[in-house]
Design a protein around this motif. Structure first.
Motif, PDB file in Angstrom:
ATOM      1  N   SER A   1      11.044  73.114 -60.366  1.00  0.00           N
ATOM      2  CA  SER A   1      12.010  73.668 -59.598  1.00  0.00           C
ATOM      3  C   SER A   1      12.747  72.194 -59.466  1.00  0.00           C
ATOM      4  O   SER A   1      13.797  73.049 -59.213  1.00  0.00           O
ATOM      5  N   ASP A  42      11.976  81.290 -58.327  1.00  0.00           N
ATOM      6  CA  ASP A  42      10.666  79.646 -58.488  1.00  0.00           C
ATOM      7  C   ASP A  42       9.115  79.849 -58.078  1.00  0.00           C
ATOM      8  O   ASP A  42       8.870  79.685 -56.661  1.00  0.00           O
ATOM      9  N   GLU A  43       8.791  80.608 -58.730  1.00  0.00           N
ATOM     10  CA  GLU A  43       7.474  80.804 -58.466  1.00  0.00           C
ATOM     11  C   GLU A  43       7.309  81.893 -57.254  1.00  0.00           C
ATOM     12  O   GLU A  43       6.405  81.894 -56.470  1.00  0.00           O
TER      13      GLU A  43
HETATM   14 MG    MG Z   1       7.963  74.203 -59.148  1.00  0.00          MG
END
Ligand code: MG
Ligand code: ADP
Length: 246
Positions: A41, A167-168
């Motif tokens: 991240s 991000d995910e």
């Molecule tokens: Mg992360």
């Protein structure tokens, strides 16, 4: 399209990215994987201008951030990174007090000064693309998580980014809702969008990735084509990491 070299990032003297180096070609789909806390991240946030690196170099398109540049130039580069890249987060982060349409037109109207009529036309086209034109005037709370995330993708696309960072994007969704989000992402990939995707969806990663980058403890441990990486990772760390998905 993206060049990252000797990129380091520290938070209060704790270095969480160590001399990271990689490039992304136009239209390439890079999947970034690794254990929690490995810096995935933070790396995306540096590319998106949400964090300022401590050392090294980032180039996105024609815009360069280099540690040795003067503070004003660096600040300018970071501001440009925000509009060159679109970021989609795990938590959808829609504005709750705005309708779907308002969520999508806000950045084009106020940050990019697009005329309202044009912003609405683009928003409707993007809603059509993510299959949610019929939710144009709903509020986010009335949508499922999968629908909210598809709106978040449309909202990111509305500023016409050159690169999309995910991000995910499906980690907060019920399993039955991940497919609709992944298929929107696949469609974007087919249309030639350059993307960096952090995900734990390994099957999806194998399908869409041109290249996989495996990070651990703030460093890139290995990278390669999905076929070879998933069947025969080079490092013990990657092998261990992949075991949990079997
Ligand atoms: Mg992360
Ligand atoms: P990942 O996304 O791979 O799980 P992160 O990039 O979120 O990893 O975090 C990498 C490391 O940086 C972790 O040790 C995390 O605690 C730390 N970290 C991330 N953001 C901050 C912050 N704003 N302040 C201090 N430490 C942070």
């Amino acid at each position: 399209m993206i060049e990252v070299d000797k990129l380091s990032k520290s938070f209060n003297n704790l270095e969480v990215l160590h001399s990271v180096r990689f490039n992304v070609r136009p239209q390439e789909i890079v999947v970034l994987i690794g254990p929690s806390g490995s810096g995935k991240s933070t790396l995306l946030r540096c590319l998106n201008g949400l964090e300022e690196p401590s050392e090294g170099l980032i180039r996105v398109g024609d815009v360069m951030w280099e540690a040795s540049m003067d503070a004003k130039k660096k600040k300018q580069a970071i501001r440009q990174f925000r509009t060159l890249t679109g970021m989609v987060f795990q938590s959808f982060n829609l504005f709750p007090h705005m309708t779907v349409l308002q969520n999508i037109i806000t950045a084009p109207l106020f940050a990019k000064k697009v005329p309202k009529k044009e912003a609405i036309q683009l928003a409707e086209a993007l809603l059509e693309k993510v299959g949610l034109l019929n939710k144009r005037d709903e509020y986010p709370s009335r949508l499922s998580g999968g629908q909210q995330q598809r709106v978040a993708i449309a909202r990111s696309l509305a500023v016409r980014p050159q690169i999309m960072l995910f991000d995910e994007p499906t980690s907060a969704l019920d399993p039955e809702l991940t497919g609709e989000v992944l298929s929107v992402m696949k469609q974007l990939a087919l249309e030639g969008m350059t993307m960096i995707i952090v995900t734990h969806e390994m099957k999806f990663a194998q399908e869409v990735a041109d290249r996989v980058i495996f990070m651990s403890e703030g460093s890139i441990q290995e990278e390669g084509e999905p076929e070879s990486f998933f069947s025969q990772p080079n490092t013990e760390r990657a092998r261990k990491f992949l075991q949990q998905f079997n």
